[in-house]
Design a protein around this motif. Structure first.
Motif, short mmCIF file in Angstrom:
data_model
loop_
_atom_site.label_atom_id
_atom_site.label_comp_id
_atom_site.label_asym_id
_atom_site.label_seq_id
_atom_site.Cartn_x
_atom_site.Cartn_y
_atom_site.Cartn_z
N LYS A 5 0.84 -1.20 0.00
CA LYS A 5 0.00 0.00 0.00
C LYS A 5 0.87 1.26 0.00
N GLU A 6 1.92 1.25 0.81
CA GLU A 6 2.80 2.41 0.92
C GLU A 6 3.47 2.75 -0.41
N LYS A 7 3.90 1.73 -1.13
CA LYS A 7 4.61 1.94 -2.39
C LYS A 7 3.67 1.87 -3.61
N ASP A 8 2.36 1.70 -3.37
CA ASP A 8 1.36 1.59 -4.43
C ASP A 8 1.71 0.44 -5.39
N LEU A 9 2.04 -0.71 -4.81
CA LEU A 9 2.43 -1.89 -5.59
C LEU A 9 1.53 -3.09 -5.31
N ILE A 10 0.31 -2.86 -4.85
CA ILE A 10 -0.55 -3.98 -4.47
C ILE A 10 -0.74 -4.94 -5.64
N GLY A 11 -1.02 -4.41 -6.82
CA GLY A 11 -1.24 -5.27 -7.99
C GLY A 11 -0.02 -6.11 -8.33
N GLU A 12 1.15 -5.47 -8.37
CA GLU A 12 2.39 -6.18 -8.74
C GLU A 12 2.76 -7.23 -7.70
N ILE A 13 2.68 -6.86 -6.44
CA ILE A 13 3.06 -7.81 -5.38
C ILE A 13 2.07 -8.96 -5.32
N THR A 14 0.78 -8.66 -5.49
CA THR A 14 -0.22 -9.72 -5.51
C THR A 14 0.04 -10.68 -6.66
N GLN A 15 0.37 -10.15 -7.82
CA GLN A 15 0.67 -11.00 -8.98
C GLN A 15 1.92 -11.84 -8.73
N ASP A 16 2.96 -11.25 -8.18
CA ASP A 16 4.19 -11.99 -7.89
C ASP A 16 3.93 -13.12 -6.89
N LEU A 17 3.20 -12.81 -5.83
CA LEU A 17 2.93 -13.83 -4.81
C LEU A 17 2.02 -14.93 -5.36
N SER A 18 1.08 -14.56 -6.21
CA SER A 18 0.23 -15.58 -6.84
C SER A 18 1.06 -16.50 -7.73
N SER A 19 2.01 -15.93 -8.46
CA SER A 19 2.89 -16.73 -9.32
C SER A 19 3.74 -17.69 -8.49
N ILE A 20 4.27 -17.18 -7.39
CA ILE A 20 5.08 -18.03 -6.50
C ILE A 20 4.22 -19.15 -5.93
N SER A 21 3.01 -18.83 -5.56
CA SER A 21 2.09 -19.83 -5.02
C SER A 21 1.81 -20.93 -6.04
N VAL A 22 1.64 -20.54 -7.31
CA VAL A 22 1.41 -21.53 -8.37
C VAL A 22 2.63 -22.42 -8.54
N VAL A 23 3.82 -21.81 -8.55
CA VAL A 23 5.05 -22.59 -8.69
C VAL A 23 5.17 -23.61 -7.56
N LEU A 24 4.89 -23.17 -6.33
CA LEU A 24 4.98 -24.08 -5.19
C LEU A 24 3.93 -25.19 -5.27
#
Length: 184
Positions: A23-42
């Motif tokens: 929220k502070e860096k206005d990166l919610i979309g990017e971080i959510t996408q990255d974490l979702s990708s990591i979750s899929v890989v795992l």
């Protein structure tokens, strides 16, 4: 305290810190996408899960593997976050941390998650009608519908929204009739 409760207690502060940074860096979309990708890989690699969750594998080897897998693939903050989890021996909680983070993001964006189990595949029109009804029921702006087919239901469907369950399946009706008849 069960292992699941302990993992939840560990995961919440990490998930809240991730959301706060996003929220502070206005990166919610990017971080959510990255974490979702990591979750899929795992989720797609049991070997990778076992590797990260194995306490006998050195942290140095885990750090090198994370760098090889995710460098230039995810935001640098997320890469550093993963390395911190390794250093603090919390990498085994990564899936739970990601789940908690996604829950917090969905709450922030007023998104409901509904799990639909049906005996047959629903077409797009049926799914859209169901999504509109769930939006009215939950008073949310958006609904993320997770669909899975369960032929054991015989007919109809079951919807799970948080702790609410709507059972409109033939199997559920037969079970209720059976309970009623056995109680009589």
């Amino acid at each position: 305290m069960s292992n699941q409760n302990l993992n939840n207690k560990i995961a919440i502060p990490y998930a809240e810190a991730l959301l706060s940074f996003a929220k502070e860096k206005d990166l919610i979309g990017e971080i959510t996408q990255d974490l979702s990708s990591i979750s899929v890989v795992l989720s797609e690699s049991k070997d990778l899960q076992n590797f990260f969750f194995n306490p006998l594998v050195s942290n140095l080897l885990k750090r090198d593997t994370i760098k090889q897998l995710f460098k230039n693939q995810v935001n640098d903050f997320i890469l550093n976050f993963l390395l911190i989890l390794v250093d603090r021996r919390r990498i085994s909680s990564l899936s739970i941390i990601i789940d908690k983070y996604l829950q917090l993001v969905y709450e922030l964006k007023s998104i409901s998650i509904a799990e639909l189990s049906s005996a047959i595949d629903l077409n797009d029109l049926q799914q859209e009608t169901l999504v509109q009804q769930i939006k009215l029921l939950t008073k949310t702006n958006e609904v993320k519908l997770l669909v899975n087919k369960n032929p054991d239901l015989i007919g109809g469907f079951i919807i799970k929204i948080g702790s609410k369950i709507i059972d409109a399946s033939l199997l559920g009706k037969l079970n209720r009739i059976s309970l009623y008849l056995s109680a009589s």
